[in-house]
Design an enzyme around this catalytic site. Structure first.
Site, PDB file in Angstrom:
ATOM      1  N   ALA A  11       0.830  -1.210   0.000  1.00  0.00           N
ATOM      2  CA  ALA A  11       0.000   0.000   0.000  1.00  0.00           C
ATOM      3  C   ALA A  11       0.862   1.256   0.000  1.00  0.00           C
ATOM      4  O   ALA A  11       0.568   2.227  -0.699  1.00  0.00           O
ATOM      5  CB  ALA A  11      -0.949  -0.005   1.193  1.00  0.00           C
ATOM      6  N   TYR A  12       1.940   1.230   0.769  1.00  0.00           N
ATOM      7  CA  TYR A  12       2.851   2.372   0.816  1.00  0.00           C
ATOM      8  C   TYR A  12       3.457   2.617  -0.565  1.00  0.00           C
ATOM      9  O   TYR A  12       3.460   3.747  -1.064  1.00  0.00           O
ATOM     10  CB  TYR A  12       3.952   2.115   1.850  1.00  0.00           C
ATOM     11  CG  TYR A  12       4.988   3.199   1.922  1.00  0.00           C
ATOM     12  CD1 TYR A  12       4.751   4.354   2.658  1.00  0.00           C
ATOM     13  CD2 TYR A  12       6.199   3.081   1.246  1.00  0.00           C
ATOM     14  CE1 TYR A  12       5.697   5.360   2.723  1.00  0.00           C
ATOM     15  CE2 TYR A  12       7.151   4.082   1.303  1.00  0.00           C
ATOM     16  CZ  TYR A  12       6.897   5.222   2.038  1.00  0.00           C
ATOM     17  OH  TYR A  12       7.835   6.217   2.093  1.00  0.00           O
ATOM     18  N   CYS A  13       3.946   1.559  -1.199  1.00  0.00           N
ATOM     19  CA  CYS A  13       4.553   1.689  -2.525  1.00  0.00           C
ATOM     20  C   CYS A  13       3.541   2.172  -3.561  1.00  0.00           C
ATOM     21  O   CYS A  13       3.851   3.027  -4.391  1.00  0.00           O
ATOM     22  CB  CYS A  13       5.149   0.355  -2.972  1.00  0.00           C
ATOM     23  SG  CYS A  13       6.585  -0.143  -2.010  1.00  0.00           S
TER      24      CYS A  13
END
Length: 108
Positions: A11-13
């Site tokens: 999700a961060y990426c």
């Protein structure tokens, strides 16, 4: 794989890639109207908010992957912000400037 590092970082990426691509797209669309859209992509910066929350192992990994060999200082972001807001960047739009001590240069 639930709870593993790759899932936690997906999700961060995805969100970081979205910001870069949105910056490009809005820079292309709004550039014709004289609006510049750019972003700063910071590397690892220790602040009061994250200094005690980041695990020591994560800090060590970040430092090992950062060619500068240290965390950034928040005031090191100022130059990029001033540049992007200045007339010197009048022909710059749709760009993301990495201020990351070389972190992205080492590859993802």
């Amino acid at each position: 794989l639930v709870g593993s590092a790759p899932i936690k970082q997906a999700a961060y990426c995805a969100s970081k890639a979205a910001v870069v691509n949105l910056t490009r797209e809005l820079g292309a669309q709004w550039g014709r109207k004289g609006v510049r859209v750019n972003a700063i992509s910071p590397g690892f910066f220790m602040t009061e908010l994250n200094r005690d929350k980041m695990a020591p192992e994560r800090k060590a990994l970040a430092l090992a992957r950062t060619p500068a060999g240290r965390f950034g200082e928040v005031d090191e972001l100022v130059g990029a912000a001033i540049y992007l807001a200045s007339d010197a960047a009048g022909f710059v739009t749709g760009q993301s400037i990495a201020v990351d001590g070389g972190f992205l240069a080492t590859g993802l």
